[in-house]
Design an enzyme around this catalytic site. Structure first.
Site, mmCIF file in Angstrom:
data_model
loop_
_atom_site.group_PDB
_atom_site.id
_atom_site.type_symbol
_atom_site.label_atom_id
_atom_site.label_comp_id
_atom_site.label_asym_id
_atom_site.label_seq_id
_atom_site.Cartn_x
_atom_site.Cartn_y
_atom_site.Cartn_z
ATOM 1 N N ASP A 198 -11.168 92.237 12.942
ATOM 2 C CA ASP A 198 -10.606 92.653 12.000
ATOM 3 C C ASP A 198 -9.991 94.353 12.579
ATOM 4 O OD1 ASP A 198 -10.621 93.018 8.693
ATOM 5 O OD2 ASP A 198 -10.927 94.657 9.304
ATOM 6 N N GLU A 265 -6.393 90.711 14.358
ATOM 7 C CA GLU A 265 -5.821 90.602 13.009
ATOM 8 C C GLU A 265 -4.719 91.757 13.479
ATOM 9 O OE1 GLU A 265 -6.127 91.752 8.704
ATOM 10 O OE2 GLU A 265 -7.660 92.557 9.662
#
Length: 542
Positions: A198, A265
């Site tokens: 993330d 990401e």
């Protein structure tokens, strides 16, 4: 070297919304285990599971208070181990979200860090004095108007790109690097096939704390995640991120078998920046997320063609991710379709997603043609981003509605009260109804996934774009001597596409393998494809 994920289709499970097993209205690990047969039958190969770690849930699990423990809302370690075991039995890979950039402010590390300036964990986070007038150290903005929050106990500010309850870790501290690498090891040793990292391009910030430039509007590449008119050149995409990712890839490669998959990401301004995250020698992350298809303003053949050509030219033979929807932005059917043509557009987009060159990611419910269901009042808003910016921005709840499994009470998602409202059309748009309808969006996905599995050009072939029509997006996939042509009418009018002057054409006749419109299947065509409004067709020469 070919890896398992080269031919994979991923399915993103937003765990909170997928299947509740205990009646508390929140999807959980046991619920996911119960739905593995559905995912196997759908035809996907890998499941990305969003966070299930201990968390105060300010940001629905992306604010982690213990990286190695499972939040009781989602189950326990036994449930997770069952998930791995049962997924393996079905030849399904599990990829889990790992949040490396920040923790919760309730994490023991941060609690210790904020207790005093001399704490052993003080330098695990980013603490700075304010300006002489007491204001924050600089002008940086993120999910909140300032990325700095003042802590009165020690009279310093701490940095957080996300919410103030999510302080950023200090990745310039070797102890932080060692600890976070050990968290990656922990979950890989539990049997996951890969990690979705993330906010991986947020790890390092400018050490001099230089002010970010002010802009007239939010940059297009950040519009899904960022609210303020500032160019975050000193907070995102710092060059030192790449040094850390090289270390991480090397660490994982030497400590785990089969070079586990790292998905990143990354919200970046262009494809050149995406290219950097692969590393010069395949020594960073194998799959940096490519979100650019999700930023296109309209379902227009010209826009899609330009985007596809650009990432083909810049990324070359590197495989990219294919993403139209996820948990952070509006579903593609809501962006590109009206309610009247939603199913037709859902099938068209599915055909695009599963026939382009790359690694497709299906967002849960996308296979049903789910549309967004945004909150109508601020009282309905669960997402903190929506509460902060209401009513200009309503948050992300609308793309996170509970999965509709059937037409019964609460759509088969829960026996209790769901954490967020159901889509109003759930009694007609659900798995049970669409399973029984041979012409449904769900069954179109199943046909596409089966075709992709058995048609090598669709999974491994090269891609050549065809023509410059503003209405029809057309391209060919090649593998050895096999050719497949895909034509997508992205308009509400009938359209034609000429087959007469195609490159590599060896025959004058083509057979339709699959169409979004049932009446077209198995039809033989010669010189011209005639496409219905929003029709997508897959043809092969005969």
């Amino acid at each position: 070297m070919s890896s398992w994920w080269n031919e994979a289709v991923f399915y993103q499970v937003y765990l909170r919304s997928f299947q509740d097993s205990n009646g508390d209205g929140i999807g959980d690990l046991r619920g996911l285990v119960e739905r593995l047969d559905y995912l196997q039958e759908l035809g996907i190969n890998a499941i990305w599971v969003t966070p299930f770690y201990e968390s105060p849930h300010v940001d629905f699990g992306y604010d982690v208070s213990s990286h190695k423990d499972i939040d009781s809302r989602y189950g326990n370690m036994s449930d997770f181990e069952d998930l791995i075991s049962e997924a393996n039995k079905r030849n399904l890979k599990i990829v889990v979200d790992i949040i490396l950039n920040h923790t919760s402010d309730q994490h023991p590390f941060f609690i210790e860090s904020r207790c005093s300036r001399t704490s052993s964990k003080r330098d695990w986070y980013i603490w700075r004095d304010g300006k002489p007038d007491g204001s924050p150290p600089n002008n940086w903005e993120g999910f909140e108007r300032s990325t700095w929050t003042f802590d009165s106990k020690t009279n310093q500010y701490y940095y957080h790109f996300h919410y103030h309850e999510q302080p950023d870790l200090n990745w310039r501290n070797p102890a932080v690097v060692e600890e976070m690498f050990s968290i990656c090891d922990f979950w890989l040793n539990k049997g996951v096939a890969g990690l979705r990292l993330d906010a991986i391009n947020y790890l390092v910030e400018d050490s001099q704390l230089l002010d970010n430039p002010i802009l007239d509007r939010v940059p297009d590449y950040l519009r899904n995640i960022y609210q303020f008119n500032q160019d975050p050149i000193y907070t995102i995409n710092h060059p030192d991120n790449h040094k850390i990712l090289k270390k991480l890839r090397h660490h994982i490669k030497i400590n785990h078998q089969d070079d586990p998959l790292l998905i990143g990401e990354v919200w970046v301004p262009n494809f050149h920046e995406i290219r950097r995250f692969y590393g010069e020698n395949d020594d960073e992350i194998q799959l940096p997320f490519n979100f650019f298809l999700s930023t296109l303003p309209r379902g227009n053949a010209h826009y899609f063609r330009e985007m596809i050509v650009e990432f083909q030219q810049i990324l070359g033979n590197l495989l990219t991710t294919l993403v139209l929807s996820n948990h952070d932005f509006e579903r593609a059917t809501s962006r590109y379709a009206t309610e009247e043509n939603s199913d037709a557009m859902a099938k068209l987009l599915a055909t695009l997603l599963l026939t382009l060159r790359g690694i497709p990611f299906i967002y849960y419910g996308e296979e049903l043609g789910l549309r967004d269901c945004p909150p109508e009042t601020i009282e309905e808003v669960q997402d903190p981003r929506g509460r902060i910016r209401w009513p200009d921005y309503k948050g992300r709840d609308g793309c996170r509605t509970p999965m509709p499994w059937n037409s019964q009470s609460q759509a088969g998602f829960t026996t209790g009260q769901p954490w967020y409202k159901l889509n109003p059309d759930y009694q007609m748009r659900n798995v049970a109804v669409q399973t029984d309808d041979p012409n449904s969006v769900l069954n179109h996905y199943k046909k596409l996934l089966k075709l992709r599995q058995h048609c090598t050009p669709l999974s491994l072939g090269q891609l050549t774009m065809l023509g410059d029509d503003i209405t029809v997006l057309a391209y060919m996939r090649f593998y050895e001597d096999q050719i497949v042509l895909i034509a997508l009418n992205m308009s509400n009018d009938h359209a034609q596409f000429s087959l007469a002057k195609l490159p590599h054409q060896r025959n004058s006749s083509w057979k339709i393998l699959l169409s979004t419109h049932v009446q077209s299947k198995d039809k033989i065509v010669k010189k011209t494809l005639t496409l219905n409004p929003f029709e997508g067709i897959v043809v092969v020469p005969i």
